[in-house]
Design an enzyme around this catalytic site. Structure first.
Site, PDB file in Angstrom:
ATOM      1  N   ASP A 204      10.548  -7.363  -0.874  1.00 50.27           N
ATOM      2  CA  ASP A 204      11.647  -6.470  -0.451  1.00 50.27           C
ATOM      3  C   ASP A 204      12.000  -6.052   0.713  1.00 50.27           C
ATOM      4  OD1 ASP A 204      13.473  -4.813  -1.936  1.00 50.27           O
ATOM      5  OD2 ASP A 204      12.491  -3.013  -2.131  1.00 50.27           O
TER       6      ASP A 204
ATOM      7  N   GLY B 117       0.844  -1.201   0.307  1.00 49.84           N
ATOM      8  CA  GLY B 117       0.162   0.191   0.156  1.00 49.84           C
ATOM      9  C   GLY B 117       0.740   1.350   0.147  1.00 49.84           C
TER      10      GLY B 117
END
Length: 386
Positions: A279, A253
């Protein structure tokens, strides 16, 4: 000779990676899936693991993991660092991952490659190979990568990568098409290396050329690349419109707005898919509020990791949270969300026969989930890891 006993998981529904089964048992022997059977017809002398409802699903596969458990690979390029990162992500559902080295010095690169070979020799649980993100990127789109270390690919760089791939099951490299040639991409691809495009100013045409030369897809779709435009579709447009191009996606988000995530999922041409990546940085599994990357402070606050200037620097994200995000915020089915975290990344790296689904001969890397996507237990190759 004593036969190895079968272990039977019962009492939960089973998501195979393709469909959901009820009233069945999942069978495992010597760390491998051997099949299914009716829960009331277990093999003789089977060891029974009886679960109280919920869902069994294939373990998650994360192809971009910078750190975890307080360790950042760039700061701990050793076998112990790799093991710590793998161990930190296991309780969060990731049973196979690619520790990822962000652009760094030749010395750190060399140490990481030696560490990967040692981790493989040690049978480090969850270790799948390496993802080298850089240094052959675009300076303009480098993000948190150190500018002074970014450079074009040379012949020796290419030879080093090909030699490393001979020792690892999976090697992924992220490159910018403006800093590598099509010939270099072709040679890397022919050596079995997964070439991913990213941190790039390349437009639609140059990206398409690189994909045609053998690049497999793009790194963290939308982030650090040319975006969708009505006259220049950019790297994003090339990835979405090319049926052979895979794409990793950070679903937190913050890296991409959810409206654009939904647009990408609707637009993606197949058979290649969009898969989830975290990540993740060293913060995962800790209460750290900051850490250091290439001598620069990275701050952790409100679910974001940023440099002092506000640039995003990796993600404060684990895979089960990404799965919950695409279910709760994007409206995806549980089955499709789980595929994005397991089956699709396995297919992307060509290992779906053994990872990402429950099929005969696949690794017994298993998650027991509640129906609201909380993790109850984790097994990696038959060994309980959480």
């Amino acid at each position: 000779m004593t036969a190895h006993p079968t272990t039977a998981f019962t009492g939960a529904d089973i998501f195979t990676g393709h469909t959901t089964l009820s009233g069945q048992a999942l069978l495992m022997q010597m760390g491998k899936i051997t099949g299914f059977c009716p829960a009331d017809q277990l093999p003789q002398n089977a060891k029974k693991i009886e679960l109280q409802g919920g869902l069994l699903a294939p373990g998650f596969i994360d192809l971009q993991v910078n750190g975890g458990g307080g360790v950042l690979l760039n700061e701990a390029p050793c076998a112990e660092g790799l093991a710590t990162i793998c161990k930190a992500h296991a309780p969060l559902g990731t049973t196979a991952l690619l520790p990822t080295l962000i652009t760094d010095s030749p010395q750190v690169n060399a140490a990481t490659r030696a560490a990967a070979r040692e981790a493989l020799a040690n049978d480090t649980l969850g270790f799948l190979g390496l993802h080298l993100e850089g240094p052959h990127l675009s300076i303009a789109k480098r993000g948190a990568h150190a500018e002074e270390l970014v450079r074009p690919m040379k012949e020796q760089d290419l030879q080093n990568l090909i030699a490393l791939k001979q020792d690892l099951p999976v090697l992924m490299v992220t490159v910018a098409p403006e800093n590598v040639s099509d010939e270099q991409i072709r040679r890397l691809s022919e050596a079995g290396i997964y070439v991913s495009l990213g941190h790039s100013t390349a437009g639609f045409a140059r990206t398409s050329e690189a994909l045609a030369a053998g690049a497999r897809g793009v790194t963290h779709l939308f982030n650090a690349m040319t975006g969708l435009g009505h006259r220049e579709p950019g790297m994003v447009g090339a990835a979405l419109s090319n049926g052979a191009a895979w794409a990793g996606l950070i679903a937190d988000g913050y890296h991409v707005q959810k409206e654009m995530l939904n647009l990408a999922l609707r637009a993606k041409q197949g058979p290649a898919k969009i898969f989830l990546v975290t990540d993740a940085m060293s913060t995962i599994g800790t209460d750290m509020d900051h850490f250091t990357l290439n001598g620069r402070r990275i701050n952790r606050a409100d679910g974001r990791l940023t440099l002092e200037n506000g640039t995003l620097a990796g993600a404060d994200l684990d895979m089960i949270s990404a799965v919950r995000f695409v279910i709760n915020e994007l409206g995806l089915s549980k089955e499709e969300a789980l595929r994005m975290a397991s089956l699709y990344p396995a297919q992307a790296i060509g290992l779906s026969a053994t990872l990402g689904q429950f099929s005969e001969g696949a690794d017994a890397s298993i998650l027991h989930l509640s129906y609201d996507m909380q993790i109850n237990a984790v097994w990696i190759k038959g060994e309980q890891a959480a």
